[in-house]
Design a protein around this motif. Sequence first.
Motif, PDB file in Angstrom:
ATOM      1  N   VAL A  97      27.293  -3.042 -24.083  1.00 11.50           N
ATOM      2  CA  VAL A  97      25.878  -2.958 -23.725  1.00 11.50           C
ATOM      3  C   VAL A  97      25.074  -3.955 -24.578  1.00 11.50           C
ATOM      4  N   GLY A  98      25.188  -3.810 -25.901  1.00  7.58           N
ATOM      5  CA  GLY A  98      24.418  -4.680 -26.792  1.00  7.58           C
ATOM      6  C   GLY A  98      24.737  -6.144 -26.575  1.00  7.58           C
ATOM      7  N   GLY A  99      26.015  -6.494 -26.646  1.00  8.46           N
ATOM      8  CA  GLY A  99      26.437  -7.883 -26.484  1.00  8.46           C
ATOM      9  C   GLY A  99      26.102  -8.411 -25.103  1.00  8.46           C
ATOM     10  N   LEU A 227      20.810   2.246 -17.797  1.00  9.82           N
ATOM     11  CA  LEU A 227      21.402   3.575 -17.644  1.00  9.82           C
ATOM     12  C   LEU A 227      22.779   3.443 -16.993  1.00  9.82           C
ATOM     13  N   PHE A 228      22.808   2.628 -15.938  1.00  5.38           N
ATOM     14  CA  PHE A 228      24.058   2.490 -15.200  1.00  5.38           C
ATOM     15  C   PHE A 228      25.165   1.914 -16.087  1.00  5.38           C
ATOM     16  N   VAL A 229      24.856   0.800 -16.765  1.00  3.30           N
ATOM     17  CA  VAL A 229      25.887   0.140 -17.585  1.00  3.30           C
ATOM     18  C   VAL A 229      26.294   1.036 -18.757  1.00  3.30           C
ATOM     19  N   LEU A 230      25.289   1.670 -19.369  1.00  2.00           N
ATOM     20  CA  LEU A 230      25.590   2.527 -20.521  1.00  2.00           C
ATOM     21  C   LEU A 230      26.518   3.676 -20.122  1.00  2.00           C
ATOM     22  N   SER A 231      26.149   4.376 -19.029  1.00  2.00           N
ATOM     23  CA  SER A 231      26.967   5.527 -18.660  1.00  2.00           C
ATOM     24  C   SER A 231      28.326   5.071 -18.127  1.00  2.00           C
ATOM     25  N   VAL A 291      34.483  16.018 -21.520  1.00  2.00           N
ATOM     26  CA  VAL A 291      33.569  15.241 -22.380  1.00  2.00           C
ATOM     27  C   VAL A 291      32.826  14.206 -21.532  1.00  2.00           C
ATOM     28  N   GLY A 292      33.523  13.556 -20.625  1.00  2.00           N
ATOM     29  CA  GLY A 292      32.906  12.551 -19.759  1.00  2.00           C
ATOM     30  C   GLY A 292      31.800  13.138 -18.901  1.00  2.00           C
ATOM     31  N   ILE A 293      32.042  14.314 -18.330  1.00  2.00           N
ATOM     32  CA  ILE A 293      31.026  14.946 -17.474  1.00  2.00           C
ATOM     33  C   ILE A 293      29.798  15.310 -18.311  1.00  2.00           C
TER      34      ILE A 293
END
Lengths: 317, 444
Positions: A97-99, A227-231, A291-293
């Motif tokens: 995300v950051g990079g 949001l999309f990329v982070l999740s 955990v993912g959910i």
Amino acid sequence: MNTSARTRPASARPNLTAYAFLAPVAILVMLFFIIPALLVIYISMTDLATANFTSDVAQMTFIGLKNYETLFKDPFAHKIFFNTVFYVLVTLSLFNVGGALVVSLLTAHINRRAGFFFRALWLLPRLMTSTVYILMWERMVADPPFGILNQLFDVAGYDSVAFNTNHVWTFVILVNGIIGISFGMIIFTSAIESISKDIMNASLVDGSTSMQRIRYVILPLMRWPLLFVLSYQTLSLLTSYEEILLFTNGGPGVYQTEVWALTAFHRALSNYFGNAQWGYGSAFAVVLVIVGIILAVLYLRIFRFRELVSEPKIENL
Amino acid sequence: MVKVLRLLLVASLMLSGIAVAAQEDVTITVRCAANIAGGEGWRCDNFAAVEEQVEQELGINITLNLIQDNKAWADYKTEFVLAAEAGEAPDIVLSGHEDIGAWAAAGLIMPLDELIAQHEEFADVVPNLWASQTYDGVIYGIPQDAEARPIFYSKLLLADLGWSDEEIESLPERVRTGEFTFEDMLATAEEAVAEGVVEPGKGYFHRWGNGFDWLPYYLGNGGEIMTEDGQLVFDQDAALAAYELIGSFVKRGVTPETMIGTESSAIYAEFAPADNVMFYQGGTWQWADWARNYVADLGGNDYLLENVGLMLFPAMNDGVPLSLTHPLSYMISSGSEHPDVAIALLAAVTTPDANNRHAIDSFHLGILTTQVESEAYAADPVLSGAHYMLDYTRFAPNTPFYSAWSNAYWAGIQAAHTGTPAEEAVELAVTQLQNELGDQIVIR
């Protein structure tokens, strides 16, 4: 009466059409996610191993939550858990995300062709097969006399460095992060490019600097892609183990770079001495799904997903 | 008359054609894992060499489907289990003897006692190897190869340390009689570092990762893995001694801190030229790899013979030197439709000629009694010289629970190697064993 008789078919028709369009995907999700997930949950409650292996569900021995009890008592489970948290957080923030955000913002603020060239460079690791990609890294960081970095150190008169053992996390994160940047980079770049020129020009007219434009114009308009990329990338990193398997296989040292998904693989599918524990490995996989959910729901709440997908206010005027 | 002769000729040709056509066609698939560059290709290739002979013996036509590569063992084993469940297992599979425990319990491989009795070739197998092929009193495997996992030493460096030729040449014998112990070996390594003969950390190299090679430390300190009546055990005193010993290597400056995790190729590159590392714990088959791929430019096998020696694992607390072997086994899949043909092929490759091809090319020890006496084997100084080690060799038990036992023992080794006190390493291993094996193991 007449009115309702007239409106019922009209409201039902679009629904049927929508369901018809959704049906193929729904069937695929059912076949390749829901049913396998239910099977894995069931297998996690059996003692299925190589020594009693069968693909007939009816013949598997049900042992309830015994595998989960063993898992939570495993002396290394907490280490593997925190390895996973560390790996996901660092790789996500520095690279996926950051990079990706930094690369997108930089390449969007330089000459268009140069920007395209640099983005293409970042895509190269993604285009390579994992095995070749990891082989290249292995040759780079190998112990003397084989490692390219160590050969350069030798030429420069420096002592050799045991990259594989003393700096292993740095390279695990680099190896995964450099591949991971490309996905976010594409999404973020297209999001930046799609911001209306009027808004961008307005900010310039108002005298904003590049940094101010990024802070007050671009980033607020990128909440949805963020949001999309982070999740997506969190879930992707949580379940990824391929590169770690090829690069360190969880070592060296006691589970030094072992992550949760790799443990599930090691337990269920790959055991040096045979007798893989399919049931126990499935328990690790199920914990990962849970955990993912939870994380997905959290992200949706933090980013106020409902607001993001609600009808634009202008439609209500 | 000519017509009659012609008719007879045509009739005989037709009859012979019918006879040929009546020969049964049998397809046999053999799956092997082998480092072909290291000379192990005969594991599968030997079947091609004996195919015709077996065809004549059985009067059938065999189509061999040989599948051989150097796949990682873990993946290779999973492949067989999944293939067996899908009904597509090879007729013959080669794997480590330790798989017999799990595969026999799962019914994936066939009991062989009755089939073995049909072929006299198997009577030639070194008797103590059969124990490694047995699960629950029944034989499930045919030994394919064996090896010793000795300790190699550099003759060059021992000479630099001031050892006489006689002292160097007599070292294996002094180890065999228990005169030269493991502690003596570590002290020699320490002295070599102190005298500057080797760099710090290059006195003793051990294995780089998980594997069977760690067992001698436990067994040599009186440890037992399985009792005679099949009870899995973990001996805390033996484990403590093993972990203390393993933890001492780095502390005494004879082993590098980064030994676990170092690539095997880097270790070979350091040890094989015999001028960097004093002692190395390895396996006989590595000799073939070194001669071909590491010191070929220095003279290959001749160079190694001149400068490298091999000896048993010197005695530790229990006072007895030892070695370790990990015989690979040919097993017949339960799903095989032609076990009689499979066992005939296995009998044909269990001969001195066939096994010598593999043993000599890959530096594995022979598995047959008469093989040792054969000219080719006797002419090889390394193999014939190391063969006595089979009398001192131990191996892992065949039980489905060995992987859990070994993984816990390995976790303790990694902990001890990285500085965790030996007592804590034992506790770690015991916790994991009790958690995973429960009543299946006795901790004592």
